[in-house]
Design a protein around this motif. Structure first.
Motif, PDB file in Angstrom:
ATOM      1  N   LYS A  10       5.202  -1.459   2.105  1.00  0.00           N
ATOM      2  CA  LYS A  10       6.986  -1.574   2.042  1.00  0.00           C
ATOM      3  C   LYS A  10       7.160  -1.519   0.622  1.00  0.00           C
ATOM      4  N   ARG A  11       6.437  -2.381  -0.250  1.00  0.00           N
ATOM      5  CA  ARG A  11       6.907  -2.617  -1.680  1.00  0.00           C
ATOM      6  C   ARG A  11       6.701  -1.288  -2.457  1.00  0.00           C
ATOM      7  N   ILE A  12       5.567  -0.519  -2.238  1.00  0.00           N
ATOM      8  CA  ILE A  12       5.057   0.569  -2.728  1.00  0.00           C
ATOM      9  C   ILE A  12       6.286   1.649  -2.512  1.00  0.00           C
ATOM     10  N   ARG A  13       6.353   2.091  -1.227  1.00  0.00           N
ATOM     11  CA  ARG A  13       7.380   3.019  -0.695  1.00  0.00           C
ATOM     12  C   ARG A  13       8.830   2.760  -1.273  1.00  0.00           C
ATOM     13  N   GLU A  14       8.991   1.420  -1.457  1.00  0.00           N
ATOM     14  CA  GLU A  14      10.653   1.061  -1.709  1.00  0.00           C
ATOM     15  C   GLU A  14      10.520   1.373  -3.111  1.00  0.00           C
ATOM     16  N   ILE A  15       9.570   1.108  -4.179  1.00  0.00           N
ATOM     17  CA  ILE A  15       9.844   1.609  -5.387  1.00  0.00           C
ATOM     18  C   ILE A  15       9.529   2.906  -5.760  1.00  0.00           C
ATOM     19  N   ARG A  16       8.754   3.540  -4.979  1.00  0.00           N
ATOM     20  CA  ARG A  16       8.482   4.883  -5.121  1.00  0.00           C
ATOM     21  C   ARG A  16       9.882   5.840  -4.807  1.00  0.00           C
ATOM     22  N   LYS A  17      10.635   5.302  -3.876  1.00  0.00           N
ATOM     23  CA  LYS A  17      11.856   5.985  -3.472  1.00  0.00           C
ATOM     24  C   LYS A  17      12.928   5.538  -4.438  1.00  0.00           C
ATOM     25  N   GLU A  18      13.050   4.603  -4.867  1.00  0.00           N
ATOM     26  CA  GLU A  18      14.144   4.213  -5.654  1.00  0.00           C
ATOM     27  C   GLU A  18      13.720   4.976  -7.017  1.00  0.00           C
ATOM     28  N   VAL A  32      -5.974   8.949  -6.635  1.00  0.00           N
ATOM     29  CA  VAL A  32      -6.398   8.880  -5.018  1.00  0.00           C
ATOM     30  C   VAL A  32      -5.534   9.783  -4.134  1.00  0.00           C
ATOM     31  N   SER A  33      -6.079   9.889  -2.955  1.00  0.00           N
ATOM     32  CA  SER A  33      -5.599  11.075  -2.152  1.00  0.00           C
ATOM     33  C   SER A  33      -4.123  10.907  -1.838  1.00  0.00           C
ATOM     34  N   ASN A  34      -3.190  11.904  -1.340  1.00  0.00           N
ATOM     35  CA  ASN A  34      -1.897  11.782  -0.788  1.00  0.00           C
ATOM     36  C   ASN A  34      -2.045  10.676   0.589  1.00  0.00           C
ATOM     37  N   GLY A  35      -3.169  10.995   1.382  1.00  0.00           N
ATOM     38  CA  GLY A  35      -3.427  10.376   2.741  1.00  0.00           C
ATOM     39  C   GLY A  35      -3.542   8.847   2.603  1.00  0.00           C
ATOM     40  N   LEU A  36      -4.170   8.668   1.317  1.00  0.00           N
ATOM     41  CA  LEU A  36      -4.572   7.161   1.204  1.00  0.00           C
ATOM     42  C   LEU A  36      -3.246   6.258   0.930  1.00  0.00           C
ATOM     43  N   ILE A  37      -2.157   7.012  -0.043  1.00  0.00           N
ATOM     44  CA  ILE A  37      -1.068   6.541  -0.100  1.00  0.00           C
ATOM     45  C   ILE A  37      -0.075   6.253   0.821  1.00  0.00           C
ATOM     46  N   SER A  38      -0.197   7.453   1.824  1.00  0.00           N
ATOM     47  CA  SER A  38       0.512   7.279   3.205  1.00  0.00           C
ATOM     48  C   SER A  38       0.083   6.256   3.883  1.00  0.00           C
ATOM     49  N   ARG A  39      -1.196   6.108   4.038  1.00  0.00           N
ATOM     50  CA  ARG A  39      -1.635   4.985   4.905  1.00  0.00           C
ATOM     51  C   ARG A  39      -1.255   3.665   4.297  1.00  0.00           C
ATOM     52  N   ILE A  40      -1.526   3.359   3.018  1.00  0.00           N
ATOM     53  CA  ILE A  40      -0.973   2.214   2.479  1.00  0.00           C
ATOM     54  C   ILE A  40       0.511   1.860   2.828  1.00  0.00           C
ATOM     55  N   GLU A  41       1.503   2.915   2.313  1.00  0.00           N
ATOM     56  CA  GLU A  41       2.912   2.732   2.571  1.00  0.00           C
ATOM     57  C   GLU A  41       3.356   2.363   4.040  1.00  0.00           C
ATOM     58  N   ASN A  42       2.404   2.825   5.198  1.00  0.00           N
ATOM     59  CA  ASN A  42       2.663   2.674   6.601  1.00  0.00           C
ATOM     60  C   ASN A  42       1.784   1.323   7.001  1.00  0.00           C
ATOM     61  N   GLY A  43       1.222   0.476   6.014  1.00  0.00           N
ATOM     62  CA  GLY A  43       0.599  -0.654   6.657  1.00  0.00           C
ATOM     63  C   GLY A  43      -0.710  -0.388   7.312  1.00  0.00           C
ATOM     64  N   ARG A  44      -1.512   0.581   7.191  1.00  0.00           N
ATOM     65  CA  ARG A  44      -2.376   1.127   7.866  1.00  0.00           C
ATOM     66  C   ARG A  44      -3.615   0.481   7.288  1.00  0.00           C
ATOM     67  N   THR A  45      -3.730   0.370   5.767  1.00  0.00           N
ATOM     68  CA  THR A  45      -4.935   0.095   5.043  1.00  0.00           C
ATOM     69  C   THR A  45      -4.085  -0.691   3.930  1.00  0.00           C
ATOM     70  N   ILE A  46      -5.002  -1.441   3.195  1.00  0.00           N
ATOM     71  CA  ILE A  46      -4.802  -2.210   2.163  1.00  0.00           C
ATOM     72  C   ILE A  46      -5.710  -1.764   1.122  1.00  0.00           C
ATOM     73  N   PRO A  47      -5.096  -1.414  -0.110  1.00  0.00           N
ATOM     74  CA  PRO A  47      -6.142  -0.672  -1.355  1.00  0.00           C
ATOM     75  C   PRO A  47      -6.911  -1.790  -1.856  1.00  0.00           C
ATOM     76  N   SER A  48      -7.911  -1.273  -2.403  1.00  0.00           N
ATOM     77  CA  SER A  48      -8.956  -2.065  -3.245  1.00  0.00           C
ATOM     78  C   SER A  48      -8.090  -2.742  -4.474  1.00  0.00           C
ATOM     79  N   LEU A  49      -8.364  -3.773  -5.035  1.00  0.00           N
ATOM     80  CA  LEU A  49      -7.763  -4.275  -6.070  1.00  0.00           C
ATOM     81  C   LEU A  49      -7.734  -3.032  -7.371  1.00  0.00           C
ATOM     82  N   PRO A  50      -8.829  -2.407  -7.499  1.00  0.00           N
ATOM     83  CA  PRO A  50      -8.646  -1.307  -8.498  1.00  0.00           C
ATOM     84  C   PRO A  50      -7.329  -0.342  -8.326  1.00  0.00           C
ATOM     85  N   VAL A  51      -7.538   0.027  -6.778  1.00  0.00           N
ATOM     86  CA  VAL A  51      -6.422   1.164  -6.584  1.00  0.00           C
ATOM     87  C   VAL A  51      -5.446   0.585  -6.425  1.00  0.00           C
TER      88      VAL A  51
END
Length: 193
Positions: A10-18, A32-51
């Motif tokens: 949610k925080r990533i999506r909020e800042i991105r939209k702002e 990274v891929s568009n799909g990974l960003i989408s999955r992270i923003e929708n709470g379906r996965t958590i990225p590794s620390l480097p990502v």
């Protein structure tokens, strides 16, 4: 942990939209891929620390600001990256015997940091401490039990942990060999000045 995953997305999506940024722009900048960003923003996965650090850099926000605005949750005061989850990077095509593992993202110019090597002897003792920094610790050798607030995390060689150092914490070496770790402090601005 699921609530923390949702909060990060949610925080990533909020800042991105702002900032009027697209998923494609963030994905390209974070490599990274568009799909990974989408999955992270929708709470379906958590990225590794480097990502995650690459994404924070791509949305052009200070690490302290990003984590500082996340809701405080008793069971989500840290992020652990396990050795098995590190991505192998291909650097030189014609090199043999060299293996680069991504454990940390791009340098961040928006925050002061310090890197140190820490060695903890078996049976050493210290009370919990607090630091005015976010802390990233990578286990070089040995293992330890990390106490963060009321939580306990076992870290083995190759694991890493990222947490808010303002939470009282201490590593304990219960083994019979020294524990060695790389420590990077991301200092927070002095809010009293």
């Amino acid at each position: 942990m699921n609530d923390y995953i949702i909060d990060i997305g949610k925080r990533i999506r909020e800042i991105r939209k702002e900032k009027g940024l697209t998923i494609s722009t963030i994905a390209a900048d974070a490599e990274v891929s568009n799909g990974l960003i989408s999955r992270i923003e929708n709470g379906r996965t958590i990225p590794s620390l480097p990502v995650l650090l690459n994404i924070i850099n791509a949305i052009d926000v200070a690490v302290a600001d990003f984590f500082g605005s996340l809701p405080q949750r008793g069971k989500a005061s840290f992020l652990v990256s396990r050795k098995a989850d590190y991505a192998i990077l291909e650097k030189e095509v014609d090199a043999r015997g060299f293996e680069y593992k991504s454990i940390f993202g791009k340098a961040l110019s928006s925050i002061a940091f310090e890197a140190v090597l820490l060695e903890i002897q078996p049976g050493s003792e210290r009370a919990k401490v607090e630091t005015n920094a976010y802390e990233f610790k990578y286990m070089l050798s040995g293992n330890c039990v990390y106490f963060i607030g009321d939580e306990e995390v076992i870290l083995n060689e190759g694991d890493s942990i990222f947490f808010d150092g303002r939470i009282p914490h201490v590593p304990i070496n219960r083994g019979d060999i020294p524990t060695k770790m790389l420590v990077i402090y991301f200092y927070l601005p002095d809010l009293e000045n």
